[in-house]
Write a protein that holds these residues in place. Sequence first.
Motif, PDB file in Angstrom:
ATOM      1  N   GLY A 169       2.027  -4.313  -4.048  1.00 46.74           N
ATOM      2  CA  GLY A 169       2.588  -3.272  -3.205  1.00 46.74           C
ATOM      3  C   GLY A 169       4.005  -2.901  -3.609  1.00 46.74           C
ATOM      4  N   HIS A 170       4.535  -3.573  -4.615  1.00 47.75           N
ATOM      5  CA  HIS A 170       5.867  -3.250  -5.107  1.00 47.75           C
ATOM      6  C   HIS A 170       5.789  -3.018  -6.610  1.00 47.75           C
ATOM      7  N   PRO A 171       6.169  -1.830  -7.084  1.00 51.48           N
ATOM      8  CA  PRO A 171       6.001  -1.492  -8.498  1.00 51.48           C
ATOM      9  C   PRO A 171       6.708  -2.441  -9.467  1.00 51.48           C
ATOM     10  N   THR A 172       7.861  -2.950  -9.103  1.00 51.76           N
ATOM     11  CA  THR A 172       8.581  -3.859 -10.001  1.00 51.76           C
ATOM     12  C   THR A 172       7.804  -5.148 -10.206  1.00 51.76           C
ATOM     13  N   PHE A 173       7.280  -5.710  -9.127  1.00 49.91           N
ATOM     14  CA  PHE A 173       6.483  -6.934  -9.254  1.00 49.91           C
ATOM     15  C   PHE A 173       5.195  -6.671 -10.022  1.00 49.91           C
ATOM     16  N   ASP A 174       4.548  -5.565  -9.707  1.00 51.75           N
ATOM     17  CA  ASP A 174       3.304  -5.240 -10.410  1.00 51.75           C
ATOM     18  C   ASP A 174       3.545  -5.091 -11.911  1.00 51.75           C
TER      19      ASP A 174
END
Length: 146
Positions: A4-9
């Motif tokens: 749900g968070h682009p940086t983590f993905d």
Amino acid sequence: MSSGHPTFDHTVQEGNIWLKTAAEKLHFDDRRHAYSALRATLHALRDRLTPEMAVHFGAQLPMVIRGLYFEGWHMAEKPKLDHTLDEFCEHVARDLPPKFPIDAHTAAHGIFEVIFEEVDPGEVAKIIDQMPVALRSLWPQTARRG
């Protein structure tokens, strides 16, 4: 699966690319073996560098790989003086699981190929230049200067 968070993905995706590349280089079907080889080699490399160089190199790594690289590091310790290929490979071997399917030399060489492909070549050159001549043979020929 998405966090749900682009940086983590994105960083998880980058980590999976590193594991996939390591598995391919080392001819592993099981990415757990690639993870073990990556972790052991990164730790041996990190411990061989000065703290300043280790931090600078770590900053070049994707977030998830950086976490693996710095895991368990004690910055106050002096760099390991692995001057020979055997000493460095023994350091790698100590971090590999028992009955690992390949030797530490092969693991380190494969992981250094991954690092050379994934990290800026200028940064890799700085790392190689800090290593004793005997250890430079672990890097791909195209990564070595002179």
